[in-house]
Enzyme design. Structure first.
Site, PDB file in Angstrom:
ATOM      1  N   GLU A   1       0.810  -1.216   0.000  1.00 42.82           N
ATOM      2  CA  GLU A   1       0.000   0.000   0.000  1.00 42.82           C
ATOM      3  C   GLU A   1       0.849   1.275   0.000  1.00 42.82           C
ATOM      4  O   GLU A   1       1.209   1.800   1.059  1.00 42.82           O
ATOM      5  CB  GLU A   1      -0.935   0.008   1.224  1.00 42.82           C
ATOM      6  CG  GLU A   1      -1.888   1.204   1.254  1.00 42.82           C
ATOM      7  CD  GLU A   1      -2.870   1.163   2.423  1.00 42.82           C
ATOM      8  OE1 GLU A   1      -2.970   0.119   3.098  1.00 42.82           O
ATOM      9  OE2 GLU A   1      -3.531   2.192   2.659  1.00 42.82           O
TER      10      GLU A   1
ATOM     11  N   LYS B   1      -2.489  -2.116  -3.217  1.00 40.90           N
ATOM     12  CA  LYS B   1      -3.564  -1.268  -2.695  1.00 40.90           C
ATOM     13  C   LYS B   1      -3.141   0.186  -2.894  1.00 40.90           C
ATOM     14  O   LYS B   1      -2.554   0.810  -2.020  1.00 40.90           O
ATOM     15  CB  LYS B   1      -3.820  -1.571  -1.215  1.00 40.90           C
ATOM     16  CG  LYS B   1      -5.006  -0.790  -0.645  1.00 40.90           C
ATOM     17  CD  LYS B   1      -5.366  -1.273   0.771  1.00 40.90           C
ATOM     18  CE  LYS B   1      -6.394  -0.329   1.406  1.00 40.90           C
ATOM     19  NZ  LYS B   1      -6.784  -0.745   2.760  1.00 40.90           N
TER      20      LYS B   1
END
Lengths: 350, 289
Positions: free
Chosen positions: A188, A230
């Site tokens: 992420e 992500k």
């Protein structure tokens, strides 16, 4: 170049790839229920609930024991450490509750952002110490995937080369350690929507950051088929005067991903910018300008990029009809609805 | 309409302090040369970098230097409306196995695309011309076209962003027939593979097989050939320098062109009636132009 020393055995790779595929199976996404004790406090107080352990348990139980209509929608649930070890009223540990509903259990493993000295408020993320042992334990306790959030910010002078390099590196170290323990790392690299920059700027920065992320993952011998990404969607800064349509946002986002994410990555699960774990949206800010990636005929999402795009928790439906008219050549190579489906049992690629 | 390709590099030169590694020169005045080629009708350009596999090579320096050169070249081409074909050739010289070539190819291509990103190259306006992933020529183990195809497609899937519109393989010393057969295998490389349940519990096996029984190996870029020797060898032999043989030579060339056109669609069946030089290895040690 030194001879290759395999980081993972073929069996380990198979397991990781299977986990990643299950999380992003068609129609499924991830429930991020990993708010730390501090962040959940703001959520609970916003509805007049006290931040007690029992209230935290009760609230999560509410989500995890929802009826079976959620089962085809949720591929994975990310938990905070405390939640991993809480139990439902019937005595089942939460990981068991989640698995009984056919979803996989994820665990947030980072330990928050820390400042990078000599920068203007830029950060890296800590949590690598003892991560090997923690991952081994989490795997035993039922986790199959993990989450680690890095944060970058756009201004005239940021993100700096140092911030990009350091955060990409720490994401790659985290990913490598997770995979050693049979845990799929969700990578992420969040670029915050704070600021007044326009859509083009966010796209440019996102492309540079993601290129650095995938170079770092390559350098650290991370097995891409056993990871998920992500990222932020590509949007203008919250204070940008220009408003962009969902189609413009979608085009910018898909373009950035097409330029940087190798097809081996099985899935991309978008985060909603402005709703980071540490800063839930206040009522006075405008609604988060991040819509569902729209059903635009020009962007057949399962075909334009091979990583399947899921805006959690809803996946974007794909109609084979406009696939074929929009991108005929690509369709025959990757659209799941396409007729060309020779399948032959072969070994898993190594 | 066929595009005209200009070779714009000026050959390899040694990298001091390495064991025979090279970089490629040709950047000086490249801006002006590209502008001229564009005026004269070229739509594409080609620049070949060369890397070699041994226990200690390619070195970090060789990878970094060659990818940087490719990115500079690509950037300058695009400024002149010319599509750069990016060619980071890893030679088939040596006795390394298939796995090793795959590993090196993945590292090199990751570095190529990082350099292209750093140099702000517009990926949608480039093509990639890589080697197929094969074992070294002196490797004792022989690999099937399917193994070569799987290794090649896997390496590309791990490194080449979908924005790249096409990949044209170089034939790198393979015989004409081998080059067609391998391209065919790559094109037929299964889109889907089926998981074996291999020791999972009944529960797990059902869940996994049920939800993800098939896994995608899709390729978002076009995969085709960019063959020199592998298209010309039989034609050259048939011509033998004699004008009278022109038609015969052309026949050989057309045969290979048709064969490779089928191969890049996964429809090629080796006929057994090979051309004048179709099976001859075209391997030349340390191949340089």
């Amino acid at each position: 170049m030194s001879p290759p020393v395999p980081a993972l055995s073929p069996e380990q790779k198979k397991e990781l790839a299977a986990i990643a595929q299950r999380i992003v199976a068609p129609g499924k996404g991830i429930l991020a229920a990993d708010e730390s004790t501090g962040s959940i406090a703001k959520r609970l107080s916003s509805v007049g609930a006290e931040n007690t352990e029992e209230n935290r348990r009760w609230y999560r139980q509410l989500l995890f024991t929802a009826d079976k209509r959620v089962e085809p929608c949720i591929g994975g649930v990310i938990l905070f450490h405390e939640t991993m070890y809480q139990k439902a009223d019937d005595g089942r540990p939460f990981p068991q509750v989640i698995k009984d509903k056919g979803a996989l259990v994820g665990i947030k493993v980072d330990k928050g952002v820390v400042p990078l000295a000599g920068t203007n408020g830029e950060t890296t993320t800590q949590g690598l110490d003892g991560l090997m042992e923690r991952c081994a334990q989490y795997k035993k306790d039922g986790a199959d995937f993990a989450k680690w959030r890095c944060v970058l910010k756009i201004t005239a002078h940021t993100p700096t080369r140092l911030a990009v390099m350091e955060n990409a590196n720490v994401l790659a170290r985290y990913a490598s350690i997770c995979q050693q323990n049979g845990i799929v790392p969700i990578v992420e690299p969040e670029i915050l929507p704070d600021g007044d920059h326009d859509l083009k700027t966010c796209q440019y920065v996102t492309e540079k950051v993601l290129a650095a992320v995938y170079k770092a993952l390559s350098d650290h011998h991370v097995y891409l088929e056993g990871t998920l990404l992500k990222p932020n969607m590509v949007t203008a800064g919250h204070a940008c005067a220009t408003k962009y349509s969902p189609e413009e946002i979608a085009m910018a986002t898909v373009t950035a991903l097409r330029r940087t994410v190798p097809p081996a990555v099985p899935g991309i699960t978008f985060l909603l910018g402005g709703q980071s774990e540490e800063e839930p949206p206040s009522t006075s800010t405008p609604p988060t300008a991040v819509p569902n990636v729209p059903n635009v005929p020009e962007l057949c999402l399962s075909c334009v990029t091979v990583p399947r795009l899921c805006h959690c928790p809803q996946a974007v439906p794909v109609s084979p009809g406009w696939c074929h008219s929009a991108v005929p050549r690509l369709v025959s190579q990757c659209c799941p609805q396409c007729p060309r489906r020779d399948h032959v049992p072969v070994g898993w690629p190594e």
